[in-house]
Scaffold this motif. Structure first.
Motif, short mmCIF file in Angstrom:
data_model
loop_
_atom_site.label_atom_id
_atom_site.label_comp_id
_atom_site.label_asym_id
_atom_site.label_seq_id
_atom_site.Cartn_x
_atom_site.Cartn_y
_atom_site.Cartn_z
N HIS A 155 6.51 25.97 86.97
CA HIS A 155 7.54 25.69 87.97
C HIS A 155 8.93 26.10 87.46
N GLY A 156 9.18 25.89 86.19
CA GLY A 156 10.47 26.30 85.61
C GLY A 156 10.64 27.81 85.66
N THR A 157 9.59 28.55 85.30
CA THR A 157 9.66 30.01 85.34
C THR A 157 9.79 30.50 86.77
N ALA A 158 9.02 29.89 87.67
CA ALA A 158 9.10 30.29 89.08
C ALA A 158 10.50 30.06 89.63
N ALA A 159 11.10 28.94 89.28
CA ALA A 159 12.45 28.66 89.76
C ALA A 159 13.46 29.63 89.14
N ALA A 160 13.27 29.95 87.85
CA ALA A 160 14.21 30.85 87.18
C ALA A 160 14.16 32.26 87.77
N HIS A 161 12.99 32.66 88.29
CA HIS A 161 12.85 34.00 88.85
C HIS A 161 12.82 34.02 90.37
N SER A 162 13.11 32.88 90.95
CA SER A 162 13.16 32.73 92.41
C SER A 162 11.87 33.20 93.09
N ILE A 163 10.74 32.78 92.54
CA ILE A 163 9.45 33.07 93.17
C ILE A 163 8.72 31.75 93.39
N GLY A 164 7.73 31.79 94.25
CA GLY A 164 6.96 30.58 94.52
C GLY A 164 6.01 30.26 93.38
N ALA A 165 5.58 29.01 93.32
CA ALA A 165 4.64 28.59 92.28
C ALA A 165 3.26 28.31 92.88
N VAL A 206 1.29 33.19 92.18
CA VAL A 206 1.00 33.24 90.75
C VAL A 206 -0.04 34.33 90.48
N GLN A 207 -1.07 34.41 91.33
CA GLN A 207 -2.10 35.44 91.14
C GLN A 207 -1.52 36.84 91.32
N LEU A 208 -0.65 37.01 92.29
CA LEU A 208 0.00 38.31 92.49
C LEU A 208 0.83 38.70 91.26
N ARG A 267 0.36 37.60 88.19
CA ARG A 267 -0.59 37.86 87.10
C ARG A 267 -1.18 39.26 87.23
N ASP A 268 -1.56 39.65 88.45
CA ASP A 268 -2.11 41.00 88.67
C ASP A 268 -1.08 42.08 88.34
N ALA A 269 0.17 41.85 88.73
CA ALA A 269 1.24 42.82 88.43
C ALA A 269 1.43 42.94 86.92
N ILE A 270 1.38 41.84 86.21
CA ILE A 270 1.54 41.86 84.75
C ILE A 270 0.37 42.61 84.11
N ASP A 271 -0.84 42.35 84.61
CA ASP A 271 -2.02 43.07 84.08
C ASP A 271 -1.90 44.57 84.31
N ARG A 272 -1.45 44.97 85.49
CA ARG A 272 -1.26 46.40 85.78
C ARG A 272 -0.20 46.99 84.85
N PHE A 273 0.86 46.25 84.61
CA PHE A 273 1.93 46.71 83.72
C PHE A 273 1.40 46.92 82.31
N ILE A 274 0.60 45.97 81.83
CA ILE A 274 0.03 46.07 80.48
C ILE A 274 -0.91 47.27 80.40
N ARG A 275 -1.76 47.45 81.41
CA ARG A 275 -2.69 48.60 81.40
C ARG A 275 -1.92 49.92 81.42
N SER A 276 -0.85 50.01 82.23
CA SER A 276 -0.10 51.27 82.25
C SER A 276 0.61 51.48 80.93
#
Length: 143
Positions: free
Chosen positions: A67-77, A82-84, A86-95
């Motif tokens: 919740h703290g991270t979500a609030a800091a980045h103005s995204i929902g928790a 969260v799954q979206l 996580r998927d974006a982070i996984d794609r970033f790591i793979r690239s």
């Protein structure tokens, strides 16, 4: 003697009237075994409760950080957001992994190219020594 006989007869009659103790001794043995089992189960339960309390504390801490991270980045928790993320982070790591691999391949190709050019510009040392010896012999007229 008749008193003694009467007493012995009384003891024998009392013994016949008493219930057998085998069943009582067996029940006491079962009770002792059950107590040991109960104690072992209570120990296991205590450990399980401790592990559960730790897991609950870790989950609460993760939720608080989420919740703290979500609030800091103005995204929902919520779970979908969260799954979206996580998927974006996984794609970033793979690239990033693919980019590192491509850079490594490119550096290897570059190194091979440089080694190939160096080979053609400068002959290996043994060839230089042979050429020098031939020139010396030619200079002396000995070929």
């Amino acid at each position: 003697m008749s008193t003694t006989t009467a007493l012995l007869d009384g003891v024998a009659a009392a013994e016949r009237d008493l219930p057998a103790t085998g069943a009582i001794v067996g029940a006491l043995g079962k009770l002792a075994g059950t107590r040991a089992t109960l104690q072992a189960l209570r120990t296991v339960e205590g450990r399980a409760r401790t592990e559960l309390d730790q897991a609950i504390a870790e989950a609460s801490d993760r939720e608080r950080r989420l919740h703290g991270t979500a609030a800091a980045h103005s995204i929902g928790a919520d779970a979908t957001t969260v799954q979206l993320a996580r998927d974006a982070i996984d794609r970033f790591i793979r690239s990033g992994d693919r980019l590192v691999g491509a850079r490594r391949d490119r550096a290897s190709q570059h190194e091979q190219t440089i080694q190939g050019r160096t080979w053609y510009r400068r002959p290996p040392p043994e060839r230089l020594v042979g050429d020098t010896l031939r020139r010396q012999k030619v200079g002396r007229g000995a070929v």
